[in-house]
Design a protein around this motif. Structure first.
Motif, PDB file in Angstrom:
ATOM      1  N   LEU A 145       0.900  -1.251   0.050  1.00 51.67           N
ATOM      2  CA  LEU A 145       0.163  -0.236  -0.129  1.00 51.67           C
ATOM      3  C   LEU A 145       0.909   1.206   0.057  1.00 51.67           C
ATOM      4  O   LEU A 145       0.476   2.206  -0.631  1.00 51.67           O
ATOM      5  CB  LEU A 145      -0.980   0.089   1.164  1.00 51.67           C
ATOM      6  CG  LEU A 145      -1.953   1.015   1.298  1.00 51.67           C
ATOM      7  CD1 LEU A 145      -2.722   1.545   0.177  1.00 51.67           C
ATOM      8  CD2 LEU A 145      -2.546   1.329   2.822  1.00 51.67           C
ATOM      9  N   ALA A 146       2.022   1.102   0.467  1.00 52.53           N
ATOM     10  CA  ALA A 146       2.909   2.504   0.974  1.00 52.53           C
ATOM     11  C   ALA A 146       3.375   2.714  -0.632  1.00 52.53           C
ATOM     12  O   ALA A 146       3.607   4.023  -0.880  1.00 52.53           O
ATOM     13  CB  ALA A 146       4.254   2.012   1.838  1.00 52.53           C
ATOM     14  N   ASP A 147       3.605   1.679  -1.417  1.00 54.99           N
ATOM     15  CA  ASP A 147       4.355   1.753  -2.635  1.00 54.99           C
ATOM     16  C   ASP A 147       3.222   2.554  -3.592  1.00 54.99           C
ATOM     17  O   ASP A 147       3.317   3.604  -4.266  1.00 54.99           O
ATOM     18  CB  ASP A 147       4.517   0.549  -3.424  1.00 54.99           C
ATOM     19  CG  ASP A 147       5.890  -0.038  -2.813  1.00 54.99           C
ATOM     20  OD1 ASP A 147       6.780   0.691  -2.126  1.00 54.99           O
ATOM     21  OD2 ASP A 147       6.075  -1.312  -2.925  1.00 54.99           O
ATOM     22  N   GLN A 148       1.826   2.024  -3.568  1.00 57.74           N
ATOM     23  CA  GLN A 148       0.901   2.490  -4.194  1.00 57.74           C
ATOM     24  C   GLN A 148       0.506   3.993  -3.918  1.00 57.74           C
ATOM     25  O   GLN A 148       0.119   4.858  -4.730  1.00 57.74           O
ATOM     26  CB  GLN A 148      -0.479   1.739  -4.100  1.00 57.74           C
ATOM     27  CG  GLN A 148      -0.316   0.462  -4.562  1.00 57.74           C
ATOM     28  CD  GLN A 148      -1.503  -0.575  -4.126  1.00 57.74           C
ATOM     29  OE1 GLN A 148      -2.683   0.035  -4.513  1.00 57.74           O
ATOM     30  NE2 GLN A 148      -1.405  -1.693  -3.572  1.00 57.74           N
ATOM     31  N   LEU A 149       0.444   4.271  -2.603  1.00 59.01           N
ATOM     32  CA  LEU A 149       0.108   5.973  -2.148  1.00 59.01           C
ATOM     33  C   LEU A 149       1.269   6.953  -2.471  1.00 59.01           C
ATOM     34  O   LEU A 149       1.197   7.644  -3.057  1.00 59.01           O
ATOM     35  CB  LEU A 149      -0.060   5.838  -0.620  1.00 59.01           C
ATOM     36  CG  LEU A 149      -1.214   5.058  -0.100  1.00 59.01           C
ATOM     37  CD1 LEU A 149      -1.332   5.000   1.478  1.00 59.01           C
ATOM     38  CD2 LEU A 149      -2.559   5.495  -0.857  1.00 59.01           C
ATOM     39  N   ASP A 150       2.461   6.150  -2.454  1.00 58.77           N
ATOM     40  CA  ASP A 150       3.738   7.199  -2.759  1.00 58.77           C
ATOM     41  C   ASP A 150       3.594   7.325  -4.269  1.00 58.77           C
ATOM     42  O   ASP A 150       4.144   8.310  -4.793  1.00 58.77           O
ATOM     43  CB  ASP A 150       5.143   6.436  -2.518  1.00 58.77           C
ATOM     44  CG  ASP A 150       5.465   6.487  -1.139  1.00 58.77           C
ATOM     45  OD1 ASP A 150       4.960   7.369  -0.327  1.00 58.77           O
ATOM     46  OD2 ASP A 150       6.248   5.588  -0.630  1.00 58.77           O
ATOM     47  N   ALA A 151       3.145   6.428  -5.029  1.00 52.65           N
ATOM     48  CA  ALA A 151       2.993   6.710  -6.541  1.00 52.65           C
ATOM     49  C   ALA A 151       1.940   7.726  -7.020  1.00 52.65           C
ATOM     50  O   ALA A 151       2.122   8.176  -8.367  1.00 52.65           O
ATOM     51  CB  ALA A 151       2.655   5.459  -7.256  1.00 52.65           C
ATOM     52  N   VAL A 152       1.206   8.070  -5.988  1.00 52.35           N
ATOM     53  CA  VAL A 152       0.117   9.305  -6.470  1.00 52.35           C
ATOM     54  C   VAL A 152       0.657  10.370  -6.666  1.00 52.35           C
ATOM     55  O   VAL A 152       1.344  10.997  -5.560  1.00 52.35           O
ATOM     56  CB  VAL A 152      -1.046   9.199  -5.185  1.00 52.35           C
ATOM     57  CG1 VAL A 152      -2.070  10.487  -5.631  1.00 52.35           C
ATOM     58  CG2 VAL A 152      -1.822   8.082  -5.073  1.00 52.35           C
ATOM     59  N   PRO A 153       0.895  11.081  -7.575  1.00 52.97           N
ATOM     60  CA  PRO A 153       1.571  12.359  -8.004  1.00 52.97           C
ATOM     61  C   PRO A 153       1.189  13.442  -7.050  1.00 52.97           C
ATOM     62  O   PRO A 153      -0.006  13.962  -6.740  1.00 52.97           O
ATOM     63  CB  PRO A 153       1.230  12.783  -9.543  1.00 52.97           C
ATOM     64  CG  PRO A 153       0.740  11.516 -10.162  1.00 52.97           C
ATOM     65  CD  PRO A 153      -0.068  10.808  -8.961  1.00 52.97           C
ATOM     66  N   LYS A 154       2.320  13.979  -6.355  1.00 55.48           N
ATOM     67  CA  LYS A 154       2.023  15.316  -5.463  1.00 55.48           C
ATOM     68  C   LYS A 154       1.648  16.415  -6.215  1.00 55.48           C
ATOM     69  O   LYS A 154       1.150  17.251  -5.469  1.00 55.48           O
ATOM     70  CB  LYS A 154       3.452  15.408  -4.495  1.00 55.48           C
ATOM     71  CG  LYS A 154       3.551  14.419  -3.575  1.00 55.48           C
ATOM     72  CD  LYS A 154       4.943  14.543  -2.841  1.00 55.48           C
ATOM     73  CE  LYS A 154       4.891  13.684  -1.880  1.00 55.48           C
ATOM     74  NZ  LYS A 154       5.256  12.268  -2.119  1.00 55.48           N
ATOM     75  N   ALA A 155       1.695  16.479  -7.569  1.00 57.85           N
ATOM     76  CA  ALA A 155       1.418  17.817  -8.231  1.00 57.85           C
ATOM     77  C   ALA A 155       0.028  17.664  -8.694  1.00 57.85           C
ATOM     78  O   ALA A 155      -0.343  18.670  -9.118  1.00 57.85           O
ATOM     79  CB  ALA A 155       2.412  17.603  -9.700  1.00 57.85           C
ATOM     80  N   LEU A 156      -0.758  16.632  -8.518  1.00 54.98           N
ATOM     81  CA  LEU A 156      -2.359  16.642  -8.610  1.00 54.98           C
ATOM     82  C   LEU A 156      -2.700  17.738  -7.771  1.00 54.98           C
ATOM     83  O   LEU A 156      -2.309  17.974  -6.661  1.00 54.98           O
ATOM     84  CB  LEU A 156      -2.815  15.208  -8.452  1.00 54.98           C
ATOM     85  CG  LEU A 156      -2.566  14.284  -9.296  1.00 54.98           C
ATOM     86  CD1 LEU A 156      -3.144  13.020  -8.659  1.00 54.98           C
ATOM     87  CD2 LEU A 156      -3.321  14.493 -10.576  1.00 54.98           C
ATOM     88  N   PRO A 157      -4.089  18.144  -8.134  1.00 57.12           N
ATOM     89  CA  PRO A 157      -4.715  19.107  -7.468  1.00 57.12           C
ATOM     90  C   PRO A 157      -5.047  18.369  -5.859  1.00 57.12           C
ATOM     91  O   PRO A 157      -5.433  17.329  -6.236  1.00 57.12           O
ATOM     92  CB  PRO A 157      -6.054  19.354  -8.123  1.00 57.12           C
ATOM     93  CG  PRO A 157      -5.429  19.404  -9.643  1.00 57.12           C
ATOM     94  CD  PRO A 157      -4.560  18.278  -9.722  1.00 57.12           C
ATOM     95  N   ALA A 158      -5.377  19.044  -5.056  1.00 60.36           N
ATOM     96  CA  ALA A 158      -5.212  18.575  -3.776  1.00 60.36           C
ATOM     97  C   ALA A 158      -6.355  17.478  -3.620  1.00 60.36           C
ATOM     98  O   ALA A 158      -6.704  16.465  -2.903  1.00 60.36           O
ATOM     99  CB  ALA A 158      -5.470  19.644  -2.497  1.00 60.36           C
TER     100      ALA A 158
END
Length: 261
Positions: free
Chosen positions: A135-148
């Motif tokens: 799950l940690a891998d999957q959450l880290d893969a969500v781009p931080k640049a996306l709108p919040a």
């Protein structure tokens, strides 16, 4: 300049134009100094303009805005060509291989008779492709640049699929109410900011549990507010809203809500 003007151009001509614009000696003074970072916001803005044209159901607008997106793609590829890291052919090769790999029901022996099966297969293959085992891998893969809001939706959905979820919509709603109470009790600005963030995240979770797209729901509410604000301004009959008493403004707003529920 070694460029032949035509009555009609194709994607190869676009790539050549971009290369000429970025030529170190004879290129455009603006284009040749741009970087991935300097064009970052332009790419985001152009994407939203495509979305706006889609929402407006404007084929000509979609065509034009897709051209702007294609220019962004070509420009970023050109930068990488200049650096010797990759070219357009390699970009096309990569996306073709990805599509073939993630559609085994078309290009392989897998079966998928429904849209949901296709999406489930796609997500599983994507996790394999990206080496996402936890799950940690999957959450880290969500781009931080996306709108919040969009990022919160993706994080919430991935956590839910991994088992970190509410029992039902009622439980999510109870958590939302609890977060609102904590916000009301916060006293200093930093705590208020943290608690407000928790309220928004809990609202996203509640929307997901109810089967509602939070982005769409917020967009609809924003448009509703715009309509009511315009109506309240009309009802003020030329008097600036900022000059109205709180009582008068409240009456106008309630009237606007009745007329535009």
């Amino acid at each position: 300049m070694n460029f032949v003007q035509k009555d009609q151009y194709d994607w190869q001509d676009l790539m050549e134009i971009v290369r000429l614009l970025r030529d170190p000696e004879n290129g455009c003074p603006w284009d040749k100094v741009q970087t991935h970072e300097s064009l970052r916001m332009n790419f985001i803005e152009e994407t939203y303009e495509v979305v706006d044209a889609i929402d407006q159901k404007d084929p000509d607008g979609i065509k034009e805005e897709l051209g702007d997106i294609l220019l962004q793609v070509m420009t970023h590829v050109c930068m990488e060509e200049e650096a010797g890291r990759f070219n357009l052919q390699q970009v096309c090769d990569g996306i073709c291989k990805k599509l073939i790999f993630r559609h085994p029901h078309i290009f392989g022996n897998a079966t998928a008779s429904t849209q949901q099966q296709v999406l489930d297969n796609w997500n599983e293959l994507k996790k394999q492709e990206k080496g996402q085992k936890t799950l940690a891998d999957q959450l880290d893969a969500v781009p931080k640049a996306l709108p919040a809001l969009m990022r919160a939706e993706k994080i919430s959905k991935r956590a839910g699929k991994a088992g970190l979820d509410y029992a039902d919509a009622a439980a999510a709603m109870a958590d939302l109410v609890s977060e609102v109470e904590e916000l009301a009790q916060a006293v200093d600005p930093e705590s208020q900011k943290d608690e407000l963030g928790d309220v928004l995240f809990a609202a996203v979770n509640t929307a997901r549990m109810m089967g509602i797209d939070a982005e769409d729901a917020l967009g609809r509410s924003a448009e509703k507010f715009v309509r009511r604000a315009k109506l309240a301004e009309q009802l003020a009959q030329g008097q600036p809203l900022a000059e109205l008493t709180p009582e008068r403004l409240d009456r106008l707003w309630k009237d606007a809500k009745k007329r535009n529920p």
